[in-house]
Enzyme design. Sequence first.
Site, short mmCIF file in Angstrom:
data_model
loop_
_atom_site.label_atom_id
_atom_site.label_comp_id
_atom_site.label_asym_id
_atom_site.label_seq_id
_atom_site.Cartn_x
_atom_site.Cartn_y
_atom_site.Cartn_z
N ASN A 13 2.61 -7.69 5.00
CA ASN A 13 2.71 -6.24 5.22
C ASN A 13 2.47 -6.02 6.71
OD1 ASN A 13 2.47 -3.50 5.40
ND2 ASN A 13 0.63 -3.33 4.10
N TRP A 14 3.55 -5.76 7.41
CA TRP A 14 3.43 -5.61 8.86
C TRP A 14 2.83 -4.27 9.26
CZ3 TRP A 14 8.49 -7.86 11.54
CH2 TRP A 14 8.39 -9.26 11.53
N LYS A 15 2.68 -3.35 8.30
CA LYS A 15 2.16 -2.01 8.60
C LYS A 15 2.96 -1.42 9.77
CE LYS A 15 -2.12 -3.39 6.50
NZ LYS A 15 -3.54 -3.26 6.36
N HIS A 99 -0.23 1.73 -1.30
CA HIS A 99 -1.19 1.05 -0.42
C HIS A 99 -2.35 2.01 -0.14
CE1 HIS A 99 -2.98 -0.94 2.99
NE2 HIS A 99 -2.35 -2.02 2.60
N GLU A 101 -3.88 2.67 2.44
CA GLU A 101 -3.70 3.47 3.66
C GLU A 101 -2.83 4.69 3.39
OE1 GLU A 101 -2.42 0.20 6.09
OE2 GLU A 101 -4.45 -0.63 6.00
N GLU A 171 -6.11 -5.08 -3.79
CA GLU A 171 -6.59 -5.02 -2.41
C GLU A 171 -7.85 -4.17 -2.33
OE1 GLU A 171 -3.19 -5.91 0.50
OE2 GLU A 171 -3.23 -3.75 0.23
N GLY A 177 -8.41 -5.36 6.62
CA GLY A 177 -8.50 -5.26 8.08
C GLY A 177 -9.92 -5.38 8.61
N SER A 217 -7.79 -9.26 4.23
CA SER A 217 -8.24 -10.32 5.13
C SER A 217 -7.93 -11.73 4.63
CB SER A 217 -9.75 -10.17 5.42
OG SER A 217 -9.99 -8.91 6.03
P1 13P Z 1 -5.32 -7.43 6.21
O1 13P Z 1 -4.77 -8.74 5.76
O2 13P Z 1 -5.07 -7.13 7.65
O3 13P Z 1 -6.76 -7.24 5.81
O4 13P Z 1 -4.49 -6.29 5.42
C1 13P Z 1 -4.34 -6.40 4.06
C2 13P Z 1 -3.38 -5.37 3.62
O5 13P Z 1 -3.66 -4.18 3.68
C3 13P Z 1 -2.08 -5.82 3.13
O6 13P Z 1 -1.38 -4.80 2.52
#
Ligand code: 13P
Length: 257
Positions: A13-15, A99, A101, A171, A177, A217
């Site tokens: 997931n590159w966000k 997600h 976020e 998640e 993160g 993470s």
């Molecule tokens: P990280 O791997 O940066 O913690 O992010 C996880 C995530 O939100 C994947 O969708």
Amino acid sequence: MNRKYRKTIIAGNWKMNMTNSGIKPFMEELKANMPKAKQCDVVLCTPAVMIQTMVKAGKDCKVAAGGQDVSIYDKGAYTGEVSATMLEDIGAKYCIVGHSERRQYHGETDMMVNAKAKKLLEKGINPIICVGESLEQRENDLTMEYVAYQVKAALSGIDATALRHCVIAYEPIWAIGTGKTATSEQAQEVCEEIRAVIRKIYGARPARAVSILYGGSMNAKNAYELLAQPDIDGGLIGGASLKPADFATIVAATAQD
Ligand code: 13P
């Protein structure tokens, strides 16, 4: 993982990171580091404007492209939105929905997550449905109850045939993160519970066939141990998916019995 019954999937997931022009050098480095025979499906979920580039760039080393969100509507006056038809048209094979976020910053509700998953399924795109508890919920021993609720709500009205195309990603919000990974026991415990919830709704066979990923993470160091858990069928990776060598190491960590 349990490759006998279900697919192993490593999804990045590159966000809101990277650019179209960065994809070519990224994929060259990824290809150079990727194991020759992959034991899993590999997906990179990019911002919408980069999906088409990823579809082309990924062909060579069999990396599928995915989106990070989709509209609950088919078309019309919804400025800024991207529909499932548009994602299908440019060749997206997967799309993340729900997600944390998006739930947190964009007010995405469980009902919207469910509607988005259904829109994707109508177009033959596999939804990666994200669920997970906050730190407060974990500390108050509400993890299982909350995650079970999210899973049930996200799958509401989705039949067993469509379920085969759904992927669930556990998640925990406190692990995203933060560099704080859930222990493999913690992650396995929740993924096992998610499968039990699905079993109660759909029965043993469909539950056995659903891929459940862990995200939060996950990195080149901890992937092997997480992926060794029987109910963790892959990863949804944020930060480490932006580093081609690390992402390739996570893909390689699926080569275990
Ligand atoms: P990280 O791997 O940066 O913690 O992010 C996880 C995530 O939100 C994947 O969708």
